[in-house]
Design an enzyme around this catalytic site. Structure first.
Site, PDB file in Angstrom:
ATOM      1  N   HIS A 106      31.458 -25.140  58.206  1.00 11.13           N
ATOM      2  CA  HIS A 106      31.314 -25.650  56.536  1.00 11.13           C
ATOM      3  C   HIS A 106      30.763 -26.883  56.165  1.00 11.13           C
ATOM      4  CE1 HIS A 106      34.408 -25.991  52.757  1.00 11.13           C
ATOM      5  NE2 HIS A 106      33.169 -27.240  52.448  1.00 11.13           N
ATOM      6  N   THR A 144      37.251 -20.443  55.278  1.00 11.58           N
ATOM      7  CA  THR A 144      37.486 -21.789  54.787  1.00 11.58           C
ATOM      8  C   THR A 144      37.747 -22.025  53.080  1.00 11.58           C
ATOM      9  OG1 THR A 144      36.224 -24.084  54.775  1.00 11.58           O
ATOM     10  CG2 THR A 144      34.776 -22.097  54.221  1.00 11.58           C
ATOM     11  N   CYS A 195      28.669 -26.651  48.628  1.00 16.24           N
ATOM     12  CA  CYS A 195      28.890 -26.669  49.729  1.00 16.24           C
ATOM     13  C   CYS A 195      28.442 -24.702  50.506  1.00 16.24           C
ATOM     14  CB  CYS A 195      30.061 -26.790  50.925  1.00 16.24           C
ATOM     15  SG  CYS A 195      30.749 -28.226  50.270  1.00 16.24           S
TER      16      CYS A 195
END
Lengths: 165, 213
Positions: A49, A26, A32
């Site tokens: 995520h 990711t 995040c």
């Protein structure tokens, strides 16, 4: 060694699972948190995520499980189990939760990175999944890639290059 | 999700006009500051997923210099002025009068950092004040914060408010570039205005358009 390695990409507020030799990645984690779960004895792993700490914050009609720490981790465990992983053998590696911008009047919303990390840890503790490595906080973005075979998490930042966790 | 499905083409036109007026003023300010011609594109109003939002400025991995500010007041929201390294370097060189400057030095060069932050400050300030004049709404910018990092890490910050309500963002995107430099889409400077979900009907109402109109 000639096997073609595919890299599975996971977007923001999204999740997926992968088995060796493929890898899972990711990009651009800021506040995040990227949570990697893997079965210690098998070559399979999953990545979520997470964007927000708590699904009770949701004001949306339909709930995207992958967006929240609490529902995202649970859902990933479920997915991995269906994929052949054993829940009792799951371990975690986490990265992200940075504070990208410094503001003087730090409202709760602006502290979202640390809150995401706290929420992920709380959820993992509840599910009795041990955290084997963590690279959280700070103020830089991270791109992470996990190899289910070696169980190594590669973390790339703009300033420090790639590190292995 | 409701707030997005209720939008008609009139609403989208209004948002486009907001981008036009705001970025127009900002482009003028930039042009005066650098004493150069600045070219502005017709604003784009798009309803995008969060991943598509990252693609608008080159993909989540792409490194950019971004000035971020929160808009407070009657119609809160987030605003980004995103510059690719190439263009940020050109602007900084001109502002600090140092032809030797390279983008790698940005972290250690206080004057360059400060110049870039001030650039973002001036541009977003002129964007916002024209928006405020146009709508008659009181809008106050926070002190702008500068960050050089991956697009994904930066932009996701502005999506936090929205993400509690929706998996989509309404983005008012205007691209700027110097008139005589031909640049590909990914190396242009971009303004992103992301009103908070509750701000849309306030903006529309201030202009005499009803929500469900």
């Amino acid at each position: 060694m000639d096997e073609k390695v595919e890299i599975i990409k996971v977007g923001i507020a999204d999740m997926n699972v992968v088995s060796a030799p493929n890898r899972i990645r990711t990009s651009g984690l800021g506040s995040c948190v990227g949570v990697v779960l893997y079965d210690q004895g098998k070559e399979i792993a999953g990545l979520v995520h997470v964007m927000l700490p708590d699904s009770t914050l949701s004001k949306a009609g339909t709930l995207n499980h992958a967006k929240y720490a609490d529902t995202g981790v649970k859902e990933l465990v479920k997915k991995l189990t269906q994929f052949g992983a054993r829940p009792s053998m799951l371990k975690a590696k986490i990265a992200g939760g940075a504070q990208m911008f410094q503001f003087s009047n730090t409202s709760d919303m602006m502290r979202i990175g640390p809150r995401n990390v706290e929420a992920v840890k709380k959820e993992l503790a509840e599910l009795k999944i041990a955290i084997m490595a963590e690279d959280v906080g700070g103020n830089s973005g991270r791109t992470i890639e996990f190899c289910p075979k070696s169980k190594i998490l590669h973390i790339r930042t703009v300033n420090k290059g790639t590190q292995e966790w | 999700m409701g707030f997005i499905s209720n939008l008609s083409s009139i609403h989208l036109d209004i948002l486009k006009e907001i981008g036009n007026i705001g970025a127009g003023h900002a482009a003028t300010a930039l042009s005066k500051l650098l004493n150069k011609k600045i070219d502005m594109q017709v604003p784009n109003v798009k309803i995008v997923t969060f991943d598509e939002m990252m693609e608008l400025s080159g993909g989540a991995d792409h490194v950019v210099a971004a000035v971020f500010l929160r808009i407070e007041g009657e119609a809160p929201g987030s605003m980004f002025f995103v510059l690719p390294p190439e263009q940020a370097t050109v602007f900084i060189k001109q502002m600090i009068g140092d032809e030797e400057f390279t983008f790698d030095q940005l972290g250690d060069n206080e004057i360059a950092t400060s110049a870039l932050q001030e650039l973002g400050n001036i541009l977003s300030g002129s964007y916002l004040s024209s928006l405020s004049d146009f709508t008659g709404l009181a809008l106050y910018p926070s002190v702008p914060a500068l960050s050089v990092d991956m697009v994904g890490a930066i932009i996701s910050y502005g999506l936090i408010e929205l993400s509690q309500v929706s998996d989509y963002a309404i983005v008012i995107d205007t691209a700027l570039n110097e008139d005589d430099v031909e640049l590909s889409e990914s190396v242009r400077g971009h303004f992103f205005l992301l009103p908070d979900p509750d701000s849309f009907h306030i903006i529309f109402e201030s202009l005499g358009v009803r929500d469900n109109g």
